[in-house]
Write an enzyme that holds these catalytic residues in place. Structure first.
Site, PDB file in Angstrom:
ATOM      1  N   ASP A  29      44.445  33.213  41.284  1.00 24.41           N
ATOM      2  CA  ASP A  29      43.038  33.518  41.048  1.00 24.41           C
ATOM      3  C   ASP A  29      42.885  34.978  40.614  1.00 24.41           C
ATOM      4  O   ASP A  29      43.470  35.883  41.214  1.00 24.41           O
ATOM      5  CB  ASP A  29      42.220  33.261  42.319  1.00 24.41           C
ATOM      6  CG  ASP A  29      40.730  33.418  42.079  1.00 24.41           C
ATOM      7  OD1 ASP A  29      40.266  33.062  40.983  1.00 24.41           O
ATOM      8  OD2 ASP A  29      40.027  33.903  42.998  1.00 24.41           O
ATOM      9  N   HIS A  62      38.991  35.332  49.554  1.00 25.32           N
ATOM     10  CA  HIS A  62      39.031  33.914  49.896  1.00 25.32           C
ATOM     11  C   HIS A  62      39.049  33.789  51.408  1.00 25.32           C
ATOM     12  O   HIS A  62      39.922  34.377  52.072  1.00 25.32           O
ATOM     13  CB  HIS A  62      40.291  33.240  49.332  1.00 25.32           C
ATOM     14  CG  HIS A  62      40.395  33.333  47.843  1.00 25.32           C
ATOM     15  ND1 HIS A  62      41.577  33.141  47.164  1.00 25.32           N
ATOM     16  CD2 HIS A  62      39.459  33.585  46.892  1.00 25.32           C
ATOM     17  CE1 HIS A  62      41.366  33.268  45.875  1.00 25.32           C
ATOM     18  NE2 HIS A  62      40.090  33.542  45.678  1.00 25.32           N
ATOM     19  N   SER A  68      43.230  37.415  48.990  1.00 22.96           N
ATOM     20  CA  SER A  68      43.244  36.091  49.607  1.00 22.96           C
ATOM     21  C   SER A  68      44.069  36.172  50.884  1.00 22.96           C
ATOM     22  O   SER A  68      43.756  36.963  51.769  1.00 22.96           O
ATOM     23  CB  SER A  68      43.807  35.057  48.621  1.00 22.96           C
ATOM     24  OG  SER A  68      43.713  33.757  49.161  1.00 22.96           O
TER      25      SER A  68
END
Length: 309
Positions: A253, A160, A133
């Site tokens: 996540d 992400h 991310s």
């Protein structure tokens, strides 16, 4: 990025070498190639600028930019040398069923000099799944550069990223590394030596036949793509032959999917705190006791080579 006298790329390099500061690049989505050159120079994040400030969509974009800037202001960044860069196997019967259950580019040390943990895998590795991310693009570039061309396994990646910049990330990585890095496509059978990156706004999974599946199911904790369905579906199909890697990123996540991967006998690598831009996702995995090894970013690519050799 286009400024008089000193362009944005040089400004970022100088800022990061003299007084490291979290930098968020706000630019048009169609300028994604230059945007990732800015990330390589030291920027943390790329977000799209609003096309209009007098519309609900424009107001929403502005709010998102302000929230991103607020979050990034708390990130601790390190001094970077002002390098000059060019600008330029239990099958899964229903792969969607679990989606709703989760609502400085330095050269690696030669492998002969590495002192890395020696762990015997329970099965021959067949696939690598990576999640990242915040700070992910340069981290991915480093890992993929270190493993080099001709890596003997397929690699699936969830990063992400702001919608509209996914294809730019793929193009930038492919140009930077020069290997087979492509956008994941529905019903593709992953091939050795190829890296498949989740497209904008789609979860990346494996189906019962071991082929890539893209899902537009609801975002999971705000993320689409999310690392959880990637890790879980890879675990369901490949079992102990799966390797999961969690790189720098905010939040947690991937931890639920990694739990499934570990239960299936898979192997987990987490990035360490010292080399992470944001020690969130890898911390969640490590704190949950799921990481088999915790490594600095500069060692992950070399360790993957060691695992598959």
């Amino acid at each position: 990025l286009i400024m008089p006298k000193v362009d944005g790329f040089e400004a970022i390099r100088q800022i990061m070498s003299r007084k490291p500061t979290p930098i968020v690049v706000v630019t048009a989505a169609n300028d994604s190639q230059n945007s990732f050159d800015a990330v390589k120079a030291g920027a943390l994040e790329v977000v799209s600028k609003p096309t209009s400030v007098n519309t609900p969509e424009g107001a929403k974009t502005i709010t998102a930019i302000l929230e991103k800037a607020k979050i990034m202001s708390g990130v601790k960044v390190l001094t970077r040398k002002a390098h000059i860069f060019p600008t330029s196997s239990g099958p899964l019967a229903q792969p969607d069923k679990f989606l709703n259950s989760f609502n400085e580019f330095d050269t690696p040390m030669p492998r002969t000099q590495l002192r890395l943990p020696s762990i015997r895998l329970s099965s021959i590795p067949k696939i690598v799944a990576i999640a990242s991310s915040t700070g992910g693009p340069p981290a991915l570039s480093k890992v993929l550069t270190h493993i080099g061309k001709g890596f003997p396994l397929p690699i699936l990646i969830v990063q992400h990223i702001t919608p509209g910049f996914g294809q730019g990330l793929i193009s930038w990585l492919a140009q930077t590394i020069g290997s087979h890095i492509v956008e994941a496509k529905e019903d593709t059978l992953p091939m050795s030596g190829y890296t498949y990156i989740a497209p904008d706004n789609y979860h990346l999974l494996m189906d019962i036949k071991g082929r890539i599946k893209l899902s537009s199911a609801l975002p999971i904790k705000g993320h689409r793509p999310s690392a959880n369905p990637l890790f879980e579906s890879v675990a369901q199909y490949y079992g102990p032959s799966a390797i999961g890697v969690v790189l720098t990123g905010m939040g947690d996540d991937g931890v639920l999917g990694m739990k499934v991967l570990k239960q299936a006998g898979g192997f987990c690598i987490a990035q360490d705190e010292a080399s992470s831009v944001v020690y969130g996702m890898p911390k969640a995995v490590a704190d949950a006791g799921l990481a088999d090894v915790v490594l600095g970013l500069n060692s992950i690519g070399s360790y993957l080579l060691k695992l598959v050799s």
